[in-house]
Design a protein around this motif. Structure first.
Motif, PDB file in Angstrom:
ATOM      1  N   ARG A  77       1.097  -1.199   0.499  1.00 13.61           N
ATOM      2  CA  ARG A  77      -0.467  -0.055  -0.222  1.00 13.61           C
ATOM      3  C   ARG A  77       0.556   1.562   0.136  1.00 13.61           C
ATOM      4  NH1 ARG A  77      -5.284  -1.016  -0.853  1.00 13.61           N
ATOM      5  NH2 ARG A  77      -6.283  -2.795   0.336  1.00 13.61           N
ATOM      6  N   ALA A  78       2.222   1.100  -0.026  1.00 15.40           N
ATOM      7  CA  ALA A  78       2.385   1.941   0.446  1.00 15.40           C
ATOM      8  C   ALA A  78       3.195   2.805  -0.403  1.00 15.40           C
ATOM      9  CB  ALA A  78       3.796   2.354   1.336  1.00 15.40           C
ATOM     10  N   SER A  79       3.407   1.755  -1.902  1.00 22.03           N
ATOM     11  CA  SER A  79       3.792   2.615  -3.470  1.00 22.03           C
ATOM     12  C   SER A  79       3.230   3.360  -3.952  1.00 22.03           C
ATOM     13  CB  SER A  79       4.011   1.341  -3.830  1.00 22.03           C
ATOM     14  OG  SER A  79       5.407   0.250  -3.135  1.00 22.03           O
TER      15      SER A  79
END
Length: 95
Positions: A77-79
């Motif tokens: 999700r951080a990407s």
């Protein structure tokens, strides 16, 4: 259960230690990291996941849904915000 750290040597002769089954050499990975473009903004696992799927341009990325990209091993999700920002800069978005 922790795996034992093992010494490995890549095809180019770099020596490195890993605890996982991943055979990616960190030195080779760093040497191959792009210096510009949206792939340069991503972590190594995310970049490798996209390249493995043949996604190397923003136009190719825009052909996929966010949900499909999140299914790829190495994408977290951080990407997603980084990818969205890069797409928006070019007037693109996820499918």
């Amino acid at each position: 259960m922790m795996r034992e750290t093992t010494l490995r040597i890549c095809e180019k002769g770099h020596r490195y230690y890993k605890k996982t089954d991943c055979n990616t050499c960190p030195k080779c990975e760093q040497d191959e990291k792009p210096i510009e473009g949206f792939l340069a903004r991503l972590s190594s696992p995310a970049r490798s996941a996209l390249i493995h799927e043949g996604i190397t341009t923003l136009e190719q990325l825009a052909q996929h849904t966010e949900k499909d990209i999140l299914k790829l091993h190495g994408i977290g999700r951080a990407s997603i915000p980084t990818m969205k920002a890069a797409l928006e800069e070019k007037g693109l978005s996820f499918k």
